[in-house]
Design an enzyme around this catalytic site. Sequence first.
Site, PDB file in Angstrom:
ATOM      1  N   HIS A  67      45.099  25.260 -14.987  1.00 37.49           N
ATOM      2  CA  HIS A  67      45.389  26.688 -15.151  1.00 37.49           C
ATOM      3  C   HIS A  67      46.074  27.241 -13.896  1.00 37.49           C
ATOM      4  CE1 HIS A  67      44.407  30.735 -16.839  1.00 37.49           C
ATOM      5  NE2 HIS A  67      44.418  31.067 -15.556  1.00 37.49           N
ATOM      6  N   GLU A  68      45.454  27.004 -12.742  1.00 36.14           N
ATOM      7  CA  GLU A  68      46.024  27.533 -11.499  1.00 36.14           C
ATOM      8  C   GLU A  68      47.347  26.844 -11.168  1.00 36.14           C
ATOM      9  OE1 GLU A  68      44.762  30.202 -10.638  1.00 36.14           O
ATOM     10  OE2 GLU A  68      42.857  29.986 -11.710  1.00 36.14           O
ATOM     11  N   HIS A 108      50.071  28.814 -12.712  1.00 36.44           N
ATOM     12  CA  HIS A 108      50.429  29.956 -11.854  1.00 36.44           C
ATOM     13  C   HIS A 108      51.279  29.480 -10.668  1.00 36.44           C
ATOM     14  CE1 HIS A 108      48.063  33.082 -13.746  1.00 36.44           C
ATOM     15  NE2 HIS A 108      46.910  32.429 -13.616  1.00 36.44           N
ATOM     16  N   GLU A 140      50.099  34.867 -16.516  1.00 38.07           N
ATOM     17  CA  GLU A 140      49.061  34.251 -17.339  1.00 38.07           C
ATOM     18  C   GLU A 140      49.689  33.381 -18.427  1.00 38.07           C
ATOM     19  OE1 GLU A 140      46.150  34.706 -16.111  1.00 38.07           O
ATOM     20  OE2 GLU A 140      44.892  33.759 -17.633  1.00 38.07           O
TER      21      GLU A 140
END
Lengths: 489, 489
Positions: free
Chosen positions: B243-244, B247, B282
């Site tokens: 997830h990160e 980003h 996101e």
Amino acid sequence: MNDLLCVLNLLTWDARTQMPPGGEQTRAQQLATVSALARARALDPAFEQAAQEARGDPAQAVAAAQALEAVQAMRRVPEALTRELALLKSGAQAAWAQARAQSDFAAFAPMLTRMVQLNRELAEALGYGDHPYDALLNLYEPGLTGAALTPLFARLRTHHVALLRRVQAQPAPRTDFLRRHYPAAEQRGLCLSAAQTFGYDLTRGRLDESAHPFEISFTRQDVRITTRIQENFLSGALFGTLHETGHALYEQGVSPDLTRTVLASDLLGLYAVGGSSYGTHESQSRLWENRIGRSQAYWALHYPALQARFPEQLGDVSAAEFHRAVNEVRPSLIRVEADELTYDLHIMLRVELERDLIGGQLEVAGLPEAWNARMKADLGLDVPDDRRGVLQDIHWSSGLFGSFPTYTVGNVMASQFYEAAAQALPDLGAQLGRGDYAPLREWLTGQIYRHGRSLVPHDLLVRATGRGLDPEPYLRYLSGKYEDLYGLN
Amino acid sequence: MNDLLCVLNLLTWDARTQMPPGGEQTRAQQLATVSALARARALDPAFEQAAQEARGDPAQAVAAAQALEAVQAMRRVPEALTRELALLKSGAQAAWAQARAQSDFAAFAPMLTRMVQLNRELAEALGYGDHPYDALLNLYEPGLTGAALTPLFARLRTHHVALLRRVQAQPAPRTDFLRRHYPAAEQRGLCLSAAQTFGYDLTRGRLDESAHPFEISFTRQDVRITTRIQENFLSGALFGTLHETGHALYEQGVSPDLTRTVLASDLLGLYAVGGSSYGTHESQSRLWENRIGRSQAYWALHYPALQARFPEQLGDVSAAEFHRAVNEVRPSLIRVEADELTYDLHIMLRVELERDLIGGQLEVAGLPEAWNARMKADLGLDVPDDRRGVLQDIHWSSGLFGSFPTYTVGNVMASQFYEAAAQALPDLGAQLGRGDYAPLREWLTGQIYRHGRSLVPHDLLVRATGRGLDPEPYLRYLSGKYEDLYGLN
């Protein structure tokens, strides 16, 4: 202002311990921006006016006077000189690194010549009494002069060289076991535990790794140290940690009243620091690293635990052998590898050369020859190339002229403080023998640490020891130590 | 200005990953000082004038317009309100933490009431068209309105609830092996390698651990991520890292031309960020975590390596079983534990409640009841206490009203971007099948990342996909995925 200096310190700490390589250039820009803001703020007439007004308040008079002195010094340095020095630094460091790699002093000489020239200009701008070197020395050790160093150094050199010759006549101790394989994770655990044993408070600190060990703080509430771990050398990380722990105890011991004030700020140097000067700071790193950490009492107590941590590596080594090994005297070409006795000889060599460079008695072109002659006279070593000679240190390429004396001054002060502590604490020997470092730490805190930068080094020294800079306690310590270790009597 | 925002980011990163606990209070003061400096600089008439002048230069027009808009918004918010909000935040967070620990909503209600009131005032100061909530929403997702969310949410809720009921009629997959013992050091290695596989550049990044995973950057040259490792749960650290990483790919992909400009700065939020909005950011974390990292193709390829890394823990588990386990749908009381399908239901619940709080249709006192009713209707769950209900998130105590929608908007956008990429890259399926993530990453970089904040989310979306916010690609993806996984057809 102090918040901004703490921010600068954090940007620096992060760059040296955490930052990925890609961040280098933008980090330099961030540092430049915050430095410029802090500088602009210090030079803002409102800052000076506030300091002027605070002079009348006894509780703020010392801080106000320091702030005014720093601001006035900043004003004396022309903006253009500050800019050119900053610019030259990055160029000179790169030139130095390349020249060192190729052992080519001539390639670095033009940059160094310009750096000396700019530092002379800086000295003229700052002002001085006898000698331009004093103006630079004062940036690191307020109140100290080259004139005071001359007799001090003469006394040290005579003593050190004579003692060195006596030591060298004896057989060298066994040291092979220091170069066995010591896994990094175990060394890390050892370093952390050793730092805590001296009283380093990990709720207000942390230990990281970096190429060059250092201590840095963002107020007394957050004081960080680093070490450098080499798996094939035990002493480096351990004694490096004890050294930085000494610095850290100083910063953690500054009075909370001084937090975020001028008295925890080096306005001229633009960094946050609680300690009074480079020399007083170094006195504490040396005291804890050498006076305590390399003592017979320390290893009599702590060696069994070390041996248990590294049973294979140290199973065949006694506490006495270990103690002798970590105190071996061995003249070396390289300052950062020097032992306690020869270290000052490295420092004095540099100080005398840089003072002559700034004073104009020595030209950059003559530097390698002067360096090599001094190494031969003091340490008996022939310098095979400039990489292992005059090009070894980063200092001059970074524009640091006048900081070298503080290493030796720190050694001298350390012994003065230690003797005063021993006098004030009749049980000190027994306390250290059982690993109770709190009484010594508390005495040092009361006499030195808590005052932060509210006392200049000389006043701090006189209040704690009854005397100004005095080499005798240090010489007594070194003679006694090496006479014991090498059976000289 | 951007340098100062990068400094704020570093102060934050350090506080969450490295800082010893003792540093908390002085760090807060450092953050406050740098925030105040950045704010003062933005509000300096010289900054506005520079922006006005830059409007005429086509190369700077977008940045200038954004800077002006931000400055004008900052000017509209009374200084006193900014101060009170900052002050209330620290008080409210502490009150919330205590209330949550004791599951005592009444203890938090007065602070929350004040926080809602101040956010209403903030919305009035900022200005809006239809509904005060829009003013807050715009801080995170420029151009989005509550009116646009209403039909979007209605479509999602209908679809999700129906699909959830069909899934729940099927037997649950086996998941026990995710809770075996996975040593932290091995998980760390796995996370680093997974992030690099997607193209995370470690020369411009690093992975640390923190209580709540996050991504943060100090220009595109230094983009850091964190994860949270639990030794008795494999999925948390791994999918948190993916997830990160999403980003981070966004931030590392911003055009170098935008480095240190307004177009890498959130002036109103006072932080450095390259991405266009919370929602677009996101969309990338969700795309890489869910669309790629939880896909059948990903695990068909990477499962053997995972199994080899954890042979004891996963020896009895097939790739297909693992893929089903990490995609299990299981309604949960807690948002951060929710699966991909039920996550939006958690978000929509919060968005509707906070919009009604800000609009005055719902009083704070009625919040727990409204929360619990919605949980029952959508997820079929009874909320046993407020700790596991209305008190679970930190957002409202931190003054974050209007940020929740961006999670679901990000999900919707992620599928739009993915479908557009699949159309543009005919070999995408085969590339992903063999672990070649470069073509997808490069397409995303060209369409999204490199633009930084020079395009508002709507324009970015329309340019890349030909349409504004459109839930259909997302619904197609979810239906297809769970029909396959649960054998619904």
